[in-house]
Design an enzyme around this catalytic site. Structure first.
Site, short mmCIF file in Angstrom:
data_model
loop_
_atom_site.label_atom_id
_atom_site.label_comp_id
_atom_site.label_asym_id
_atom_site.label_seq_id
_atom_site.Cartn_x
_atom_site.Cartn_y
_atom_site.Cartn_z
N ASP A 431 0.86 -1.16 0.00
CA ASP A 431 0.00 0.00 0.00
C ASP A 431 0.91 1.22 0.00
O ASP A 431 2.11 1.09 0.16
CB ASP A 431 -0.85 -0.07 1.27
CG ASP A 431 -1.72 1.13 1.39
OD1 ASP A 431 -2.14 1.63 0.34
OD2 ASP A 431 -1.98 1.56 2.52
N LYS A 432 0.33 2.36 -0.17
CA LYS A 432 1.18 3.54 -0.10
C LYS A 432 1.05 4.22 1.26
O LYS A 432 2.03 4.36 1.98
CB LYS A 432 0.82 4.52 -1.21
CG LYS A 432 1.78 5.69 -1.27
CD LYS A 432 1.42 6.66 -2.36
CE LYS A 432 0.20 7.48 -2.03
NZ LYS A 432 0.33 8.34 -0.88
N THR A 433 -0.18 4.61 1.56
CA THR A 433 -0.36 5.43 2.76
C THR A 433 -0.04 4.62 4.00
O THR A 433 -0.58 3.55 4.21
CB THR A 433 -1.79 5.93 2.83
OG1 THR A 433 -2.09 6.54 1.59
CG2 THR A 433 -1.95 6.91 3.95
N LYS A 775 -16.52 18.19 1.35
CA LYS A 775 -15.07 18.04 1.20
C LYS A 775 -14.86 16.67 0.59
O LYS A 775 -15.43 15.68 1.06
CB LYS A 775 -14.44 18.12 2.58
CG LYS A 775 -12.99 17.84 2.65
CD LYS A 775 -12.55 17.84 4.10
CE LYS A 775 -12.86 16.50 4.75
NZ LYS A 775 -12.40 16.40 6.13
N ARG A 818 -1.75 15.00 -1.57
CA ARG A 818 -3.11 14.45 -1.57
C ARG A 818 -4.06 15.61 -1.68
O ARG A 818 -4.02 16.55 -0.89
CB ARG A 818 -3.37 13.70 -0.26
CG ARG A 818 -2.41 12.58 -0.04
CD ARG A 818 -2.26 12.30 1.43
NE ARG A 818 -3.47 11.75 2.00
CZ ARG A 818 -3.71 10.45 2.06
NH1 ARG A 818 -2.84 9.61 1.57
NH2 ARG A 818 -4.81 9.99 2.59
N THR A 898 -2.55 1.69 -4.67
CA THR A 898 -2.95 2.84 -3.87
C THR A 898 -4.28 3.38 -4.36
O THR A 898 -4.68 3.16 -5.50
CB THR A 898 -1.88 3.94 -3.93
OG1 THR A 898 -2.39 5.08 -3.28
CG2 THR A 898 -1.50 4.27 -5.34
N GLY A 899 -4.93 4.06 -3.48
CA GLY A 899 -6.18 4.70 -3.86
C GLY A 899 -5.97 6.12 -4.35
O GLY A 899 -6.90 6.79 -4.75
N ASP A 900 -4.75 6.57 -4.33
CA ASP A 900 -4.45 7.94 -4.75
C ASP A 900 -4.78 8.16 -6.21
O ASP A 900 -4.85 7.23 -7.00
CB ASP A 900 -2.96 8.22 -4.55
CG ASP A 900 -2.67 8.66 -3.16
OD1 ASP A 900 -3.64 8.87 -2.41
OD2 ASP A 900 -1.49 8.77 -2.81
N LYS A 1020 -7.33 -4.61 -4.76
CA LYS A 1020 -6.00 -4.90 -4.25
C LYS A 1020 -5.87 -6.38 -3.92
O LYS A 1020 -4.89 -7.04 -4.27
CB LYS A 1020 -5.73 -4.05 -3.00
CG LYS A 1020 -5.65 -2.58 -3.32
CD LYS A 1020 -5.46 -1.75 -2.07
CE LYS A 1020 -5.50 -0.28 -2.42
NZ LYS A 1020 -5.27 0.59 -1.27
#
Lengths: 1476, 344
Positions: A431-433, A775, A818, A898-900, A1020
């Site tokens: 994962d990234k985060t 947001k 982000r 990643t979800g980015d 994933k």
């Protein structure tokens, strides 16, 4: 069988019938209060008596109490159960069978009792190990069972302290802040005014952000303290199950009213209460029926790849054994026939005088041979391997280099039997985060109303932190504007946080972890570090905020104060209000959890009481609008909405004054960073200083569900817009001039990964309008904006702002930030009323609730007005780029999922060296299945066109490999630029379809790294599963529930490259040695058969035969297996490509196995025939001849081991010496112990005699030398002619340790990227250059998007399809106009950068932003399938805190639970699939 | 690395050499010089030992005479088990060309007799042989009891198949009167065998001690009459019996039969001259296609006459040298190649 709660069990009660029915369907359980008399008993006195009886009996019979029992055995059951379990291992059964075969007189080879000895020994060792493990389990169970907690006692009418184990279903439990939840409890009351309760689920899923739990509807409104005695409702809920993310049921009140129960009402065992003073709940599931324990499937047994291979070779050995025995049997049959006609003197007939027929003799001989040669199947192999693995795990634990000082945690291995797999990993999924990054969100920059504020000072501040971090961890950050006190204090808290986090990695809930946590009850979590808190504001923006503030303060008394602001300033104001309130951040003071707020404002804040007073009497405008809603929720809502009336009253000004007066002392502009920096421009200099002083007394602390939220709130605070209080129905914001503004909170639509946004509905105190602040991820929010016509000036202006914002968003993404968009919508009262009505309906609906709520949210979050966007930085962890570079050099293929968004992901990938500027990047962005297929084909074509070079590369690899340590590794590893693949979530969804997955995998296999952006958790896990199943490769996935827990990402390097390699090489060598040893030993016996008529006679005394493997020759190989280091650690780290030997299974592959066996056969020949020929024609007897052979075998083994051992420590020497000593001591004692015992050898005084015989020494000397000569010779020749990489590494390390260090330095300079700082500045230049070119593309695609902006666009495939084609055209246009060079249709971009100068790379790598064209604003309908935003809590499914980087080799045992209901996850956990 | 344990750092692993796997270690390295010198040294050592051993073995005088063929008629007679009571003798003259210096040992040697068969080895009773329990015939089946149920002493297949030829060596000093070469029948066993493992039952009279037992089926005389000349050499303590009971390792074996009593003419050993073996042929070998021979031999410290050990050392030494030479060649070749690569 469902265990019914006691209440339903009373016989002769009306409940009986019902129970039967329940048994019939068996779906639900009914829980009643234990305090009530059982149903059907009217008389209270009788009820009490019966209740007591029931309680006693029920406890024994039906109640699943909260006692934890994870032990497998009891004193009585240990022996049978343990034996039963041990006999599950086939080898044990085999050995026992062989031993029992000895009891058959016709075939026995050994004394039956003696033959049992080794088996019993092995069984005993294993049993002892199991016993010890079970005992430690028992101890930890005991510890947990005796934790205390407050349970309501019927007798004493109050909460009394009870042990955890005494809690029963139906009990009322009162929990205080920071207590661990002892069972699954339905939340009935909370000290929180909203009926909320925060829990930290780190024990369950490792997520450190707080989750909200809500009191069951109908209980939150209770004014008085909850009294368990009055609880008469009946709870119906599901049977205990292990689905953490699901809980359904309903509560039936006396009145017959039903209310639904959801996951949000359930407190799960093992979690910790946070930020809530006290809660009360009723136990629903206890003990082993809790979700946490149902999820705990116990320690896993995984079989490593090496072990599987070994088992295969064991089977070969079995085959060999059978062949040898068969050969021998046939030989014996023939031999018997030869001597059959005439009775020879040595023939031993049967008792009746007849001779055995050749066939019978052969059969007997076969069985006896199997017994004699059983040594071939190494009985001690499994036990030895287990011992070695335990030691390896121990040493990994002990490695100082893997110790994280900050979190005081070392690496943890939970699966004890797969350490060697670490040395063979081919794919890493990460994962990234939180894995690559620290999960410390820092506000970096923002854009408001189309104007960018770069926050340069903030960037410098962050840079300072980085330096401070890298210099010395203990040092106080030296940021110029940082007051010492604050930073020290918060530093401490960081540490505390990590310390609490560090314990969560214990998987066994209800294990030691809980006990440990109990000792830390007073500690807090979820605090932000000073780096995240102290944001230096951008002066320009600060000026604007102050202007707004001043302007509004003066305009406040007027009718529409906001109208006095220019649109831009209004946006700025709204932007900060949104930052401050559009979240779920809880305000706490540092030393206390959230107070019982109700009490607090009665005492401390008279204004609130006035408000309350007024609120009660003020007519609500909304009640009239939505009067039809009669539910409790509606009551609550109207109750809420009443309060806002207050702020619109004409006595606003007086209230305002009151507020101001009160607000000032409570003001908390706690930004340390700001306080000194802002002094220069704040006109209220002195006032602020005063505030500061006051603030010293009460520092505000924000606790957020996700770090992003906290970062934004801290950012807003830096701009003097501070969140000071959040209550259930209002949020208070403190502004310097305006003072405290209290926003009435009408609704909060929490974040979820499908919507990828959150919203709050508030009533604005200044305008009295109902505002929606949203947001969310830019891709989502941009689609939800109000379509603006280009006719009027305002619309054009809006459009300009949007496009500018979009550009800045892209810029942020390129910088690796982000991004979040902030938007606002003004609702009219009528709109709100209608929406509210439908929303309440959705909320109260029992089935399909999620779907309805989702629809409802979509209705609200539309036609938004864009305010601005923020860029949050999630810093890379220390050493991540270096680690990734090393891992890639080591031949590991790294997949980051990643979800980015794509740009962010790509840039972070560059920053962490996942992508390299020297390599080609294939970007896959497809809008449809067909497009994806076409793209894949194209890419495959391209890859294949360049692959002819790679095909011979593999065969030539050996040559280049040989000399690579002398030259830079990067040049040797690949011949051309390597490939990387970037794929977005949607394309991934297509690519994972059955018909495309093979192509996708083939393509991915060619790439050195793969980056999947915007992927959902489900994807994933699918990717990992796919790779694992299709490529049959060794994969390592970084997940929560894992076999290894690593404190930080960078430790992965040492874990894999050093420990993994060592473990693999040690174990591989040990296994090979085992096979060698046994084959060689059995060979000796086999050759003897040729000289004893194949009669299964053995020249080696049976004692030696049986104990040789077990005692005499076992220790040295254990020591070598545990301690041997084939290549020193620093060498492995400097030359990561040495890791490839493990990946390619160089040390232990079928060929090496058979070579090993051949060598064993040769050695046994030598060791047999030298003594044979030496004693030929002499008068030695069988065993006097056999004993030297045993000694020779021992010496040969030790010498062989000596050749194979790479490092000789004193332990090795001692072990070898001990082995020899042991053998001779045992032999001497044994041979002197009994003159007439131990038939048939009857070895009295044999060894003593031998020791006086020079021939004994002469043979013992020559045989091992001659046996090992060829091996030594070939090793020497191979080592000098065709050295493997490992040998070269060894040589290099041996030759010159100093040189090694020097080469390390040059290596670091040469191959590691320079400093991270320069790297990022370079990035910046790229991104800005890319930025211009992107401007028009984004605009171009903007046009294409407009149809999608309509609210109806959601979820209709036809619309989507159309949009897709439309957009594709535009994309192509953009592409052709932008990059004439890349003529790839449909958007495959192959970045070519054929390894020239770096300058050229940077210029061409503009294709990174270019590729982002394809990812421009997505369409909402498909997004939710294919992506997961990282903004918030949901992302935290994979968003680990940095101290909990964990990984899993194969199957994770359970799934982390997402904080929000997530269908993907439900499905996933339902299938029991893994999350990688 | 150099982090010290501070307060609260409870999990900090001990920084000891063992736990950090940093034990001082000798790293075995097959470097050219090391290996080459090692090989050379081993070669030298092996060659040296080999040559010594060969010379040693060469110094041994040994003479072996197979007498199955020579005493063919006896062999034929013994092939039929029913002729067991017919005596058959056989005389084999031979000429000893060289004096056999020192102690001379006489062996009988059997070819193709499998004394190491699994079931054969087992077929004995140690507790009977040590004299404690004559009736213990547990493992001896089928030679444990006679037809009428009396236990056999000594029981078992090994004892039953004892070598029962009598070999007498005569020296023809003046080619007329043969002198019986004085031979000792004692001292041919392991000391422990004679004094620990084999004991007669403790009775004054041996024959009464063995009362209640019967002789093995193939035996002509009971165990207490094995040696008519020396009453002390009877029963289980008979040297020939003890020697036989130590089962040979291979199907071809020799067993010590007598040793030269160095008196009279034979103080220096066996002088050169004409000798003859007078053999009472009892042991049937043709039944299992075996052969038997009689061996006269001297001994040295390195054992018997076998040249093998010496040869093994010599060959190993030679091979080691060969290997080291070839490695040297490789090494030298490689040096050039290495230069080449550095230039590249």
């Amino acid at each position: 069988m469902e265990r019914e709660p006691a209440a339903a069990e009373e016989p002769r009660s009306p409940g009986r019938r019902r129970r039967r029915r329940r048994r019939g369907d068996g779906r639900t359980r009914v829980v009643r209060s234990n305090l009530l008399p059982p149903p059907g008993v009217e008389d209270p006195a009788a009820g009490a008596a019966k209740g007591a009886r029931r309680r006693r009996r029920g406890g024994a019979q039906h109640l699943a109490d909260n006692r934890l029992k994870t032990t497998k055995y009891t004193l009585l059951s240990f022996l049978p159960k343990n034996l039963f379990e041990q006999f599950h291992r086939l080898a044990n059964v085999y050995f026992v069978f062989i031993a029992l075969l000895n009891f058959v007189p016709a075939v026995n080879a050994f004394q039956p009792g003696l033959a049992l000895a080794p088996v019993l020994f092995i069984l005993a060792v294993t049993a002892f190990k199991d016993l010890w493990e079970d005992y430690s389990r028992h101890r930890s169970d005991h510890e947990i069972n005796h934790l205390g907690c407050l349970v309501f006692s019927r007798e004493e009418k109050q909460y009394v302290n009870r042990f955890w184990k005494e809690i029963r279903v139906g009990d009322f439990v009162r929990l205080r802040c920071n207590e661990i939840i002892p069972a699954d409890i339905l939340l009935l009351s909370s000290s929180d005014p909203d009926g909320l309760c925060h829990i930290e689920t780190a024990n369950l899923d490792g997520e450190t952000n707080l989750k909200r739990r809500q009191v069951v509807r109908g209980f939150s409104e209770l004014v008085s303290e909850f009294n368990p005695l009055t609880f008469t409702s009946v709870i119906e809920c599901e049977k205990p199950n292990n689905d953490l993310s699901r809980f359904r049921g309903c509560i039936i009140h006396d009145s017959g009213k039903k209310a639904g129960l959801y996951k949000e009402n359930l407190l799960l065992r093992g979690c910790t209460i946070r930020n809530t003073e006290a809660v009360v709940g009723i136990v629903i599931y206890a003990g082993h029926e809790t979700k946490a324990l149902l999820n705990n499937s116990g320690p896993r047994y995984k079989r490593s790849q090496l072990e599987r291979q070994m088992n295969c070779d064991v089977l070969w050995c079995v085959l060999l054994l059978v062949c040898m025995s068969l050969f021998s049997a046939v030989g014996h049959g023939l031999w018997v026939r030869r001597y059959q006609e005439k009775k020879s003197l040595f023939d031993v007939p049967e008792s009746d005088g007849s001779s055995l027929s050749p066939v019978t003799a052969a059969v007997y001989s076969f069985l006896t041979m199997i017994i004699v040669l059983q040594v071939l199947i190494p009985i001690s192999l499994y036990v030895s391997i287990e011992i070695v693995k335990v030691c390896q795990v121990y040493f990994i634990h002990q490695d100082v280099e893997l110790y994280d000082e900050e979190t005081d945690s070392q690496l943890q291995c939970r699966a004890l039997n797969i350490t060697e797999d670490l040395g063979q990993i081919q794919y890493i999924f990460s994962d990234k985060t939180g894995t690559l990054t620290e999960n410390k969100m820092v506000f970096r920059r923002c854009t408001v109303s189309g104007i960018e504020y770069s926050h340069d000072a903030n960037a410098q501040r962050l840079a300072r932190y980085q330096e401070a971090d890298s210099e010395e961890e203990e040092a106080v950050p030296r940021g110029g504007s940082l007051p010492q006190r604050g930073s020290i204090g918060s530093h401490q808290s960081v540490r505390v946080m990590h310390r609490t986090q560090s314990t969560k990695s214990h998987r066994r809930t209800g294990s030691r972890a809980e006990a440990k946590r109990a000792s830390m009850l007073s500690k807090h979590t979820a605090f932000s570090s000073p780096m995240e808190k102290d944001i230096t504001p951008d002066p320009k923006l600060l000026e604007k905020v102050n202007e707004c503030d001043r302007c509004l303060a003066t305009a406040r008394p007027q009718e529409r104060p906001l109208a006095h602001l220019s649109p831009e300033l209004s946006d700025v104001f709204d932007f900060f209000i949104a930052l401050t309130i559009c979240n779920t951040v809880v305000v706490t003071s540092p030393d206390q959890p959230r107070q019982k707020v109700r009490v607090r404002f009665e005492v401390k804040s008279p204004v609130k009481t006035i408000e309350d007073f007024l609120r009660r009497f003020s007519p609500s405008r909304l009640t009239s609008g939505c009067s039809s809603i009669g539910s409790l929720t509606a009551n609550k809502a109207t109750h809420k909405s009443g309060s806002n009336f207050l702020s619109t009253l004409s006595n606003d000004s007086t209230l305002f004054k009151l507020e101001e007066r009160l607000g000032q002392p409570a003001a908390a502009i706690a930004s340390n960073g700001y306080s000194s920096g802002a002094a220069s421009w704040g006109p209220e200099h002195t006032a602020q200083e005063q505030k500061l002083q006051r603030e010293q007394e009460r520092e505000l602390r924000y606790e957020a569900e996700s770090p992003d939220e906290a970062a934004l709130v801290y950012a807003a605070r830096a701009y003097n817009c501070a969140l000071v209080d959040r209550l259930h129905d209002q949020v208070s914001v403190e502004l310097p001039h305006l003072g405290r503004l209290t926003f009435e909170l009408l609704h909060t639509l929490g974040f979820d990964s499908i919507r990828k946004r959150m919203s709050v509905v508030i009533r604005h105190p200044l305008t009295d309008e109902i505002n929606v602040y949203t947001k969310g991820a830019d891709s989502v929010v941009m689609d939800l904006l109000l379509p603006c016509s280009s006719d009027d000036a305002r619309g054009r202006h809006q459009k300009k702002i949007r496009s500018k914002t979009q550009n800045y968003l892209n810029l942020y993404a390129v910088e690796g930030l982000r991004t979040l968009c902030i938007a606002k919508r003004v609702l009219s009262e009528e709109e709100y009323a209608c929406w509210l009505q439908s929303h309440l309906e959705a909320e109260s609906s029992l089935d399909n609730r999620e779907e309805l709520l989702f629809q409802s949210a979509i209705r609200l979050e539309t036609n938004l007005h864009l305010l601005g966007a923020t860029g949050i930085e999630d810093r890379l962890q220390d050493g991540v780029p270096e680690t990734i570079a090393k891992l890639r050099q080591a031949g590991l293929q790294i997949w980051v999922l990643t979800g980015d968004k794509q740009e962010t992901a790509i840039n972070i990938a560059y920053a962490c060296k996942l992508l390299d500027h020297d390599e080609e990047v294939i970007t896959l962005n497809a809008e449809s299945q067909e497009a994806c297929a076409a793209l894949l084909d194209q890419c495959l074509h391209y890859v294949q066109s360049r692959s002819p070079r790679s095909a011979p590369e593999k065969t030539a690899g050996n040559v280049s490999v040989g000399f690579s340590p002398l030259c830079p590794p990067s040049t040797s590893t690949t011949s051309g630029p390597s490939l990387s693949l970037v794929i977005d979530g949607r394309s991934l969804a297509y690519a994972l379809e059955k018909n495309l997955e093979d192509k996708f995998l083939f393509l991915a296999k060619q790439c050195r790294s793969v980056l999947c952006c915007r992927s959902t958790p489900l994807q994933k896990s699918m990717v990992v599963k796919l790779v694992r199943s299709k490529l049959k490769a060794m994969t390592l996935a970084i997940v929560m529930a894992s076999d290894f827990a690593v404190p930080r990402f960078r430790y992965l390097e040492r874990l894999l490259i050093v420990h993994g390699h060592w473990c693999y090489s040690r174990l591989a060598n040990m296994v090979l040695y085992f096979f060698y040893k046994n084959t060689m030993f059995v060979g000796l016996l086999f050759w003897f058969q040729f000289y004893c008529g194949f009669s299964a006679s053995a020249m080696i005394d049976q004692w030696y035969l049986i104990f040789f493997n077990l005692l005499f020759s076992s220790l040295p190989q254990l020591v070598t297996g545990v301690l041997d280091k084939d290549v020193p650690a620093d060498m492995l780290l400097t030359e990561p490509q040495l890791y490839k030997s493990g990946q390619n299974m160089e040390e232990y592959r079928p060929r090496t196995f058979w070579l090993n066996m051949a060598d064993a056969a040769f050695q046994s020949l030598v060791c047999f025939f030298i003594p044979y020929l030496a004693c030929y024609d002499s008068d030695t007897d069988v065993f006097t001849w056999g004993t030297p052979i045993t000694a020779i075998a021992l010496f040969t083994f030790l010498l062989h081991l000596g050749i194979e051992t790479k490092t000789w420590t004193w332990l090795n020497w001692i072990a070898c010496g001990f082995s020899i000593l042991l053998f001779f001591t045992v032999a001497l004692i044994y041979n002197a112990s009994c003159a007439t015992c131990y038939p048939p050898s009857n070895p009295y005084w044999t060894m003593q005699t031998l020791l006086g015989d020079p021939v004994f020494y002469l043979t013992c000397l020559i045989a091992p030398v001659a046996a090992l000569l060829p091996r030594l010779f070939f090793k020497a020749v191979q080592g000098s002619l065709f050295p493997t990489q490992l040998q070269l590494g060894r040589q290099l390390a041996k030759r010159s340790p100093k040189k090694l260090i020097a080469s390390k330095e040059t290596f670091a300079q040469g191959h590691l990227p320079g400093e991270p700082r320069t790297e990022s500045s370079e990035q910046k230049s790229i991104s800005t250059s890319g930025h211009l070119s992107q401007d028009c593309t984004s605009q171009a695609s903007w046009h294409g998007q407009r149809p999608a902006c309509s609210p109806e666009a959601s979820g209709e495939p036809s619309v989507v399809d159309m949009n897709v084609t439309l957009r594709e055209n535009i994309l192509l246009e953009g592409l052709s106009s932008q990059a004439p060079g890349s003529s790839m249709p449909r958007g495959a971009i192959l970045e070519g950068c054929p390894g020239d100068s770096k300058m050229k790379c940077t210029s061409t790598s503009r294709a990174a932003p270019l590729s982002s064209i394809f990812n421009l604003p997505n369409f909402s309908s498909l997004n939710w399938i294919s992506s997961l935003s990282l903004v918030s809590g949901l992302g935290s499914v994979l968003q680990f805190s940095r101290s909990s980087l964990q990984m899993d080799k194969q199957d994770s045992e359970f799934l982390p639970s997402p904080p929000q209901p997530d269908q993907d996850l439900c499905g996933l956990s339902g299938q029991g699939t893994d999350y990688f | 690395m150099k982090r010290t344990s501070k307060d609260g750092r409870c999990k900090l692993p001990d920084n000891t050499a063992l736990k950090q796997q940093q034990l001082p270690a000798y790293r075995l390295q097959l470097s050219a010089t090391g290996v080459l010198s090692g090989f050379f040294a081993t070669g030298v050592f092996c060659l040296g030992v080999g040559i010594i051993l060969i010379l040693n073995a060469k110094s041994i005088k040994e003479i072996e005479i197979k007498y199955t063929e020579i005493c063919g008629n006896c062999a034929k007679l013994r092939e039929d088990a029913t002729n067991f009571d017919k005596e058959c003798t056989c005389s084999i003259p031979f000429y000893l060309s060289e004096t056999m210096q020192g102690n001379v040992y006489m062996y009988y040697k059997l070819y193709g007799f499998y004394q190491n068969l699994y079931r054969y080895i087992l077929s004995r009773s140690n507790s009977q042989l040590v004299g404690t329990d004559l009736k213990d015939v547990g493992n001896c089946a089928p030679f444990s009891k006679s037809h009428d149920g009396t236990p056999i002493a000594p029981c078992g297949a090994i004892a039953n198949s004892i070598f029962n030829d009598t070999i007498i060596l005569s020296y023809n000093l003046n080619s007329s009167i043969p002198i019986k070469v004085p031979m000792l029948r004692s001292g041919i066993t392991w000391w422990t065998d004679k004094y620990v493992k084999f004991q007669n039952p403790s009775y004054i009279n041996l024959s009464s001690a063995f009362a209640g037992t019967t002789k093995p089926p193939s035996w002509a005389k009971p165990v207490y009459e094995l040696d008519e000349e020396d009453p002390g050499n009877n029963g289980f303590l008979n040297d020939d019996f003890i020697v036989w009971m130590r089962t040979a390792a291979f199907p071809t074996f020799k067993k010590l039969y007598r040793r030269l009593n160095r008196i009279q003419y034979f103080t220096e050993g066996l002088p050169a001259g004409n000798y003859s073996f007078n053999i009472t042929y009892n042991f049937p070998v043709t039944r299992f296609r075996g052969e038997k021979s009689v061996v006269l031999s001297t001994l040295t410290w390195s054992g018997g006459s076998s040249l093998f050990l010496g040869l093994a050392y010599t060959v190993t030494g030679a091979v080691t040298w060969l290997a080291s030479f070839s490695m040297m060649a490789v090494h030298l070749m490689l040096k050039d190649r290495k230069m080449l690569f550095i230039q590249q």
